[in-house]
Motif scaffolding. Structure first.
Motif, PDB file in Angstrom:
ATOM      1  N   SER A  13       0.837  -1.208   0.000  1.00 22.37           N
ATOM      2  CA  SER A  13       0.000   0.000   0.000  1.00 22.37           C
ATOM      3  C   SER A  13       0.871   1.257   0.000  1.00 22.37           C
ATOM      4  CB  SER A  13      -0.973   0.005   1.175  1.00 22.37           C
ATOM      5  OG  SER A  13      -0.318   0.135   2.407  1.00 22.37           O
ATOM      6  N   ARG A  34     -11.552   5.121  -2.844  1.00 23.13           N
ATOM      7  CA  ARG A  34     -11.191   3.897  -3.577  1.00 23.13           C
ATOM      8  C   ARG A  34      -9.855   3.330  -3.079  1.00 23.13           C
ATOM      9  NH1 ARG A  34     -13.902   6.727  -7.488  1.00 23.13           N
ATOM     10  NH2 ARG A  34     -12.067   7.814  -8.274  1.00 23.13           N
ATOM     11  N   GLU A  37     -10.405   1.739   0.355  1.00 22.34           N
ATOM     12  CA  GLU A  37     -11.138   0.473   0.205  1.00 22.34           C
ATOM     13  C   GLU A  37     -10.239  -0.595  -0.392  1.00 22.34           C
ATOM     14  OE1 GLU A  37     -14.572   1.627  -2.080  1.00 22.34           O
ATOM     15  OE2 GLU A  37     -15.625   2.361  -0.288  1.00 22.34           O
ATOM     16  N   ARG A  38      -9.460  -0.243  -1.405  1.00 25.28           N
ATOM     17  CA  ARG A  38      -8.584  -1.233  -2.057  1.00 25.28           C
ATOM     18  C   ARG A  38      -7.586  -1.815  -1.067  1.00 25.28           C
ATOM     19  NH1 ARG A  38      -4.078  -2.683  -4.360  1.00 25.28           N
ATOM     20  NH2 ARG A  38      -4.029  -3.881  -6.250  1.00 25.28           N
ATOM     21  N   TRP A  39      -7.033  -0.957  -0.225  1.00 26.87           N
ATOM     22  CA  TRP A  39      -5.993  -1.407   0.700  1.00 26.87           C
ATOM     23  C   TRP A  39      -6.543  -1.732   2.086  1.00 26.87           C
ATOM     24  CZ3 TRP A  39      -2.016  -3.357  -1.414  1.00 26.87           C
ATOM     25  CH2 TRP A  39      -1.649  -2.925  -2.680  1.00 26.87           C
TER      26      TRP A  39
END
Length: 181
Positions: A13, A34, A37-39
């Motif tokens: 990340s 985003r 949320e992704r990480w």
């Protein structure tokens, strides 16, 4: 696995955050949503312009850390841990088993992000594995590369540079073969 799962995710990340600088993919709060949320960052998340600015301001700090030699990496890691008053503690939440957090869940997002990165760097440094943190080998790219491969062979970032280099090499070989005929 070279490092604990939370260390690997924190390093990945941090690399993604540094790479988000060029081209800039963290322009809006929605972009930050985003990314978070992704990480899978947990804890306080204000979704504000100020928070976005604070996270964006981490990119040069993390780039310096990523590119630092051992002594400088140790100094910067220690500085970040002290500045953000890191207090390591074991936690378990969501799908994660026991792992380390060094801030409280109500700490600002940028503080949690930089402390997680600094904690991951402590593992990298203690393991003598700083050489796994590289810069992309493509001539026109300076994105970070996290090499978790067994044979330490990863050279390119996640932005498609390896693909471009392979295509260019293929075309050069093909062109050389046609010229030789």
């Amino acid at each position: 696995m070279i490092f604990a799962a939370d260390t690997e995710v924190s390093l990945a990340s941090a690399a993604a955050l540094v790479a988000s600088d060029d081209p800039d993919t963290l322009l809006t709060v929605d972009d930050l949503v985003r990314f978070v949320e992704r990480w899978q960052f947990t804890g306080r998340f204000d979704r504000s312009e100020q928070e976005l600015a604070e996270v964006r301001a981490l990119r040069p700090v993390l780039r310096r850390l990523w590119q630092a030699e051992e002594v400088a990496a140790v100094e910067l890691t220690n500085q970040l841990l002290a500045e953000y008053r890191a207090t390591p503690q074991l936690v378990r939440h969501d799908h994660w088993d026991w792992h380390l957090h060094a801030t409280t869940p109500d700490a600002p997002l940028a503080a949690r992000m930089v402390v997680e990165a600094a904690m991951a760097f402590t593992d990298v440094i203690r393991s003598g594995e700083l050489d796994r943190l590289r810069t992309c080998a493509a001539e026109d790219c300076d994105n970070p590369v996290l090499d978790l491969s067994k044979n330490r062979s990863r050279r390119y970032c996640d932005a498609g540079c390896g693909n471009r280099a392979n295509v260019a090499a293929y075309r050069a070989r093909r062109s050389a073969g046609q010229t030789a005929s």
